[in-house]
Design an enzyme around this catalytic site. Structure first.
Site, short mmCIF file in Angstrom:
data_model
loop_
_atom_site.label_atom_id
_atom_site.label_comp_id
_atom_site.label_asym_id
_atom_site.label_seq_id
_atom_site.Cartn_x
_atom_site.Cartn_y
_atom_site.Cartn_z
N GLU A 1 0.87 -1.20 0.00
CA GLU A 1 0.00 0.00 0.00
C GLU A 1 0.90 1.23 0.00
O GLU A 1 1.00 1.96 0.99
CB GLU A 1 -0.95 0.01 1.20
CG GLU A 1 -2.03 1.10 1.10
CD GLU A 1 -2.79 1.37 2.40
OE1 GLU A 1 -3.29 0.41 3.01
OE2 GLU A 1 -2.85 2.55 2.79
N HIS B 1 2.07 4.78 -1.87
CA HIS B 1 1.38 5.77 -2.68
C HIS B 1 2.32 6.68 -3.46
O HIS B 1 3.42 6.98 -3.01
CB HIS B 1 0.46 6.62 -1.81
CG HIS B 1 -0.52 5.78 -1.03
ND1 HIS B 1 -1.43 4.95 -1.64
CD2 HIS B 1 -0.71 5.62 0.30
CE1 HIS B 1 -2.15 4.34 -0.71
NE2 HIS B 1 -1.72 4.72 0.47
N PHE C 1 -2.17 19.90 6.44
CA PHE C 1 -1.76 21.11 7.17
C PHE C 1 -0.42 21.58 6.62
O PHE C 1 0.63 21.14 7.10
CB PHE C 1 -1.63 20.81 8.67
CG PHE C 1 -2.90 20.27 9.29
CD1 PHE C 1 -3.92 21.13 9.66
CD2 PHE C 1 -3.06 18.90 9.49
CE1 PHE C 1 -5.09 20.63 10.22
CE2 PHE C 1 -4.22 18.40 10.04
CZ PHE C 1 -5.24 19.27 10.41
N HIS D 1 -9.30 1.33 -0.15
CA HIS D 1 -8.46 2.23 0.66
C HIS D 1 -9.33 3.31 1.29
O HIS D 1 -10.33 3.72 0.70
CB HIS D 1 -7.39 2.85 -0.26
CG HIS D 1 -6.38 3.67 0.46
ND1 HIS D 1 -6.58 5.01 0.73
CD2 HIS D 1 -5.16 3.35 0.97
CE1 HIS D 1 -5.51 5.47 1.38
NE2 HIS D 1 -4.64 4.49 1.54
N ASP E 1 2.49 2.05 3.84
CA ASP E 1 1.62 3.22 3.65
C ASP E 1 2.48 4.47 3.44
O ASP E 1 2.12 5.56 3.89
CB ASP E 1 0.65 3.43 4.82
CG ASP E 1 -0.65 4.11 4.39
OD1 ASP E 1 -0.73 4.54 3.23
OD2 ASP E 1 -1.56 4.23 5.24
C1 GRE Z 1 -3.40 7.63 3.12
O1 GRE Z 1 -2.94 6.49 3.19
O2 GRE Z 1 -3.97 8.03 2.10
C2 GRE Z 1 -3.26 8.57 4.28
C3 GRE Z 1 -3.65 9.90 4.14
C4 GRE Z 1 -3.52 10.76 5.22
C5 GRE Z 1 -3.01 10.31 6.41
C6 GRE Z 1 -2.61 9.00 6.55
C7 GRE Z 1 -2.74 8.12 5.49
O3 GRE Z 1 -4.17 10.33 2.99
O4 GRE Z 1 -2.36 6.84 5.62
ZN ZN Z 2 -2.72 4.44 2.30
#
Ligand code: GRE
Ligand code: ZN
Length: 322
Positions: free
Chosen positions: A8, A10, A23, A164, A284
């Site tokens: 996972e 990104h 923020f 997700h 993540d």
């Molecule tokens: C995400 O995985 O998309 C995510 C966010 C914001 C904070 C934590 C997080 O978009 O894991």
């Molecule tokens: Zn995520």
């Protein structure tokens, strides 16, 4: 553990990168955009240092799901998937891809998934919760009847669907009134994703398409903890379309990842709930740290043969990685 696969992870394109910065003045959040855009420099160096051999990449949230105009959603998904395909083609030894999908138009979503699997060898899809469709103040969930042909295509392609989290709509957050700190990743993300998962289980989707495989992160978005009580209470109530218990669907149609939830007790509970064959390692990134996730996972008190499955072999099997 060397050679871990993290599932996972990104990235962002120009059009989506700033959306993840909640923020801008805060040191944690101000670094997120650059880390989402970078694929080869800092990211690969950190993966190397943490024993992560392969990252399965997906577009950042809310991604395509927050674009109410279906035609725009379709175009943005194509753009994101084309960019991701080009990145993975540069380092196919280190990256694999999950497609972003324009769920605003179920037929277009099925066609885009088909295109990504066929033309780019993508390994599945990652969708950020419900879609806003037509108007910004709408939330469309995928248990609805118009998605059945989409799910038929997912099952036919034989690829997993990663559900997700996403930010919920301000107009539908009464229970958080006066407590904005509970929205987003600390609490609401899991609540939102858990409800969507339960909707899929309860609507009979997995009776119709028993081979579908849904992946959820954060060690199960709190579902494992409450699964017994859920079936216990449901057994006393009429009116649910699905044929089997929620636990049966959860154990046969779901996989759980460790994304952003580096708690050994919860990992062990996840293993006890769905079995070690259905738990997968994830970081993540960039919302979480490669080193923190890996230091925890590599030393977590589980059997070594489970660590190898969760850290690598389950992802290989589920996503069809070489
Ligand atoms: C995400 O995985 O998309 C995510 C966010 C914001 C904070 C934590 C997080 O978009 O894991
Ligand atoms: Zn995520």
């Amino acid at each position: 553990m060397q050679g871990k696969i993290a599932v996972e992870e990104h990235f962002a394109i120009g059009a989506t990168a700033a959306k993840s910065v909640r923020f801008p003045q805060h040191p944690y959040w101000s670094g997120i955009e650059g880390k989402l855009i970078d694929l080869f420099d800092r990211r690969l160096a950190e993966m190397d240092a943490s024993g992560i051999g392969c990252a399965v990449l997906s577009l950042n949230a809310n991604g395509i799901q927050e674009v109410p105009e279906a035609a725009k959603a379709v175009a943005l998904a194509r753009e994101a998937n084309d960019a991701l395909a080009a990145a993975v083609a540069k380092r196919p030894d280190r990256f694999a891809a999950l497609a972003a999908l324009p769920m605003q138009d179920p037929q277009a979503a099925a066609a885009e998934l088909q295109r990504c699997v066929r033309d780019f060898n993508f390994k599945g899809a990652l969708v950020n919760g419900f879609s806003q469709v037509g108007t910004a103040d709408s939330a469309v969930y995928y248990d609805l009847p118009q998605y059945r042909p989409f799910w038929a295509e997912v099952e036919r392609l034989g690829v997993p669907f990663y559900l997700h989290p996403r930010y919920s709509l301000p107009s539908r957050r009464q229970r958080y009134e006066g407590h904005p700190w509970l929205t987003g990743s600390p609490w609401d993300f899991a609540e939102e994703t858990a409800i969507h998962s339960l909707r899929l289980m309860g609507c009979g989707l997995f009776d119709e398409y028993p081979k579908l495989q849904i992946v959820i992160g954060h060690l199960g978005e709190r579902i494992p903890f409450d699964l017994w009580r859920l079936d216990h209470r449901l057994s006393k109530l009429p009116g649910r379309p699905a044929k089997r218990t929620m636990a049966e669907y959860f154990r046969q149609n779901f996989h759980i990842t460790t994304s952003g939830n580096f708690c050994t007790q919860s990992l062990i509970h996840a293993i006890l709930t769905v079995g070690a064959d259905r738990v997968l390692f994830a970081v993540d990134y960039p919302f979480e740290d490669h080193a923190e996730a890996s230091t925890w996972f590599d030393a977590a008190e589980i059997a070594e043969h489970d660590r190898i499955k969760i850290g690598r072999d389950n992802a290989r099997a589920l996503f069809g990685l070489d």
